[in-house]
Design a protein around this motif. Structure first.
Motif, PDB file in Angstrom:
ATOM      1  N   LYS A 291       0.833  -1.181   0.040  1.00  0.00           N
ATOM      2  CA  LYS A 291       0.083  -0.007  -0.075  1.00  0.00           C
ATOM      3  C   LYS A 291       1.040   1.201  -0.153  1.00  0.00           C
ATOM      4  O   LYS A 291       0.516   2.211  -0.669  1.00  0.00           O
ATOM      5  CB  LYS A 291      -0.859   0.009   1.337  1.00  0.00           C
ATOM      6  CG  LYS A 291      -1.849   1.246   1.332  1.00  0.00           C
ATOM      7  CD  LYS A 291      -2.819   1.222   2.694  1.00  0.00           C
ATOM      8  CE  LYS A 291      -3.515   2.376   2.687  1.00  0.00           C
ATOM      9  NZ  LYS A 291      -4.457   2.580   3.959  1.00  0.00           N
ATOM     10  N   SER A 292       2.006   1.254   0.816  1.00  0.00           N
ATOM     11  CA  SER A 292       2.685   2.440   0.986  1.00  0.00           C
ATOM     12  C   SER A 292       3.560   2.496  -0.374  1.00  0.00           C
ATOM     13  O   SER A 292       3.502   3.541  -0.789  1.00  0.00           O
ATOM     14  CB  SER A 292       3.837   2.289   2.109  1.00  0.00           C
ATOM     15  OG  SER A 292       3.180   2.183   3.452  1.00  0.00           O
ATOM     16  N   ARG A 293       4.053   1.461  -0.760  1.00  0.00           N
ATOM     17  CA  ARG A 293       4.649   1.543  -2.144  1.00  0.00           C
ATOM     18  C   ARG A 293       3.897   2.241  -3.381  1.00  0.00           C
ATOM     19  O   ARG A 293       4.403   2.894  -4.058  1.00  0.00           O
ATOM     20  CB  ARG A 293       5.459   0.288  -2.604  1.00  0.00           C
ATOM     21  CG  ARG A 293       6.567   0.001  -1.407  1.00  0.00           C
ATOM     22  CD  ARG A 293       7.070  -1.495  -2.064  1.00  0.00           C
ATOM     23  NE  ARG A 293       8.150  -1.119  -2.982  1.00  0.00           N
ATOM     24  CZ  ARG A 293       9.252  -0.659  -2.943  1.00  0.00           C
ATOM     25  NH1 ARG A 293       9.849  -0.561  -1.833  1.00  0.00           N
ATOM     26  NH2 ARG A 293      10.112  -0.413  -4.289  1.00  0.00           N
ATOM     27  N   LYS A 294       2.743   1.614  -3.415  1.00  0.00           N
ATOM     28  CA  LYS A 294       1.869   2.273  -4.566  1.00  0.00           C
ATOM     29  C   LYS A 294       1.374   3.763  -4.257  1.00  0.00           C
ATOM     30  O   LYS A 294       1.598   4.553  -5.132  1.00  0.00           O
ATOM     31  CB  LYS A 294       0.617   1.351  -4.321  1.00  0.00           C
ATOM     32  CG  LYS A 294       0.778  -0.064  -4.740  1.00  0.00           C
ATOM     33  CD  LYS A 294       1.009  -0.252  -6.490  1.00  0.00           C
ATOM     34  CE  LYS A 294       1.257  -1.444  -6.763  1.00  0.00           C
ATOM     35  NZ  LYS A 294       1.795  -1.425  -8.077  1.00  0.00           N
ATOM     36  N   GLU A 295       1.174   4.178  -3.106  1.00  0.00           N
ATOM     37  CA  GLU A 295       1.075   5.672  -2.730  1.00  0.00           C
ATOM     38  C   GLU A 295       2.309   6.587  -3.014  1.00  0.00           C
ATOM     39  O   GLU A 295       2.282   7.402  -3.845  1.00  0.00           O
ATOM     40  CB  GLU A 295       0.842   5.523  -1.250  1.00  0.00           C
ATOM     41  CG  GLU A 295       0.437   7.150  -0.984  1.00  0.00           C
ATOM     42  CD  GLU A 295      -0.422   7.835  -1.519  1.00  0.00           C
ATOM     43  OE1 GLU A 295      -0.373   9.067  -2.058  1.00  0.00           O
ATOM     44  OE2 GLU A 295      -1.698   7.299  -1.872  1.00  0.00           O
ATOM     45  N   LEU A 296       3.443   6.008  -2.877  1.00  0.00           N
ATOM     46  CA  LEU A 296       4.521   6.514  -3.260  1.00  0.00           C
ATOM     47  C   LEU A 296       4.810   6.737  -4.692  1.00  0.00           C
ATOM     48  O   LEU A 296       5.456   7.602  -5.191  1.00  0.00           O
ATOM     49  CB  LEU A 296       5.977   6.028  -2.374  1.00  0.00           C
ATOM     50  CG  LEU A 296       5.916   6.517  -1.073  1.00  0.00           C
ATOM     51  CD1 LEU A 296       6.894   5.573   0.008  1.00  0.00           C
ATOM     52  CD2 LEU A 296       5.982   7.958  -0.586  1.00  0.00           C
ATOM     53  N   ILE A 297       4.567   5.569  -5.446  1.00  0.00           N
ATOM     54  CA  ILE A 297       4.717   5.700  -6.990  1.00  0.00           C
ATOM     55  C   ILE A 297       3.711   6.802  -7.414  1.00  0.00           C
ATOM     56  O   ILE A 297       4.087   7.477  -8.423  1.00  0.00           O
ATOM     57  CB  ILE A 297       4.341   4.506  -7.520  1.00  0.00           C
ATOM     58  CG1 ILE A 297       5.552   3.403  -7.076  1.00  0.00           C
ATOM     59  CG2 ILE A 297       4.257   4.540  -8.893  1.00  0.00           C
ATOM     60  CD1 ILE A 297       5.262   1.971  -7.660  1.00  0.00           C
TER      61      ILE A 297
END
Length: 310
Positions: A291-297
């Motif tokens: 979830k965090s990685r998708k948000e940062l992308i």
């Protein structure tokens, strides 16, 4: 500067708390302060090709004295390569934000306005810089290339490093997938001449280098201090704030006011720092935190879009 009766050999006593550090030996000694011992040479953890200055403790010492938002330096000995700082505790902004609820995160971000004001004053009012800062910093070229070039433009090198640090195949698969998604955004190389040398900057201004003590913020770890553009500091700091709030699942609109302060160059710096931490050697976002990685992308995409529009 205070006079303190301190015997260097006393550091070997058991009554101290070893603090985290990837290039210095740092400890809190009860009733005295925080001591930082810097070896004369060496390399950053995981970056064997990026050498630090032989005089880096002097840079750290000068930055702590020169900037009024740093802990007080109580004692130092250049020949023994240590200095003793006022102990402001261990509440670094990174740790606080990554564990913060919505109310705490809002209060911490609101308080940052005073830190930015003090940084602006610091950047604007420097005169008669110490001679050590007059010459070009030999680390800067390699350091900047490491941040702004290799993560996006040398996939072979990045994947080799993933392999060298023994990441599990499941994590490499996630990183590879995210790498391809970021690469598809067609981010252009940054013109490093934008980071012209016009002021003394901290050089490593991430949220782990900011201590919160008695409702105020202080900077620590100035060994990367060098002449450059303030936008390098501000962009790096903004990117790390984005990461911390994302990992704690807090509202990223808290940073809108800070983003409005940033120039196009600072946003470029933030963009590449996000990329570096997502897919580079120093990535701090666990591949399993989908979830965090998708948000940062998404944040990388948003910053890239805003740069294209400006």
């Amino acid at each position: 500067m205070k006079e303190i009766d301190f015997n260097f050999e006393d550091f070997n006593l058991s009554d101290h708390e070893l603090l985290s550090s990837n290039m210095n030996y740092v400890a809190r000694i009860k009733g005295i302060g925080v001591i930082k011992i810097t070896p004369p040479g060496g390399a950053l953890a995981r970056f064997p090709n990026i050498k630090l200055f032989e005089d880096r403790i002097l840079r750290d010492l000068i930055f702590n004295n020169y900037c009024k938002i740093c802990p007080e330096v109580l004692n130092f000995d250049l020949s023994k390569r240590y200095f003793l700082m006022e102990d402001l505790g261990s509440n670094d902004l990174r740790t606080l934000l990554r564990s913060a609820d919505a109310d705490t995160a809002t209060k911490l971000i609101d308080k940052l306005s005073l830190l930015f004001q003090k940084l602006d004053t610091f950047y604007d009012q420097q005169k008669d810089l110490p001679e050590i800062f007059q010459d070009e910093n030999p680390l800067v070229k390699d350091h900047y290339a490491h941040i702004f070039v290799y993560p996006l433009f040398n996939h072979e090198l990045v994947t080799k490093i993933w392999s060298d640090i023994n990441l599990p195949q499941s994590q490499i698969a996630v990183l590879t997938s995210d790498y391809k998604e970021i690469k598809s955004l067609n981010i252009e190389k940054m013109d490093l001449s934008l980071l012209n040398s016009n002021t003394l900057i901290h050089g490593d201004l991430h949220t782990g280098s900011v201590i919160h003590h008695k409702s105020k913020f202080y900077l620590i770890d100035g060994e990367f201090a060098h002449l450059a553009n303030r936008d390098f500091d501000l962009g790096m700091f903004f990117a790390n704030l984005l990461i911390d709030l994302t990992l704690s699942d807090n509202d990223l609109t808290l940073l809108n006011g800070i983003k409005l302060r940033l120039s196009k160059t600072a946003l470029f710096v933030a963009l590449f720092e996000l990329v570096r931490q997502m897919i580079g050697v120093s990535f701090s976002i666990n591949p399993e935190s989908r979830k965090s990685r998708k948000e940062l992308i998404l944040q990388i995409e948003n910053i890239k879009a805003s740069l294209s529009e400006s």
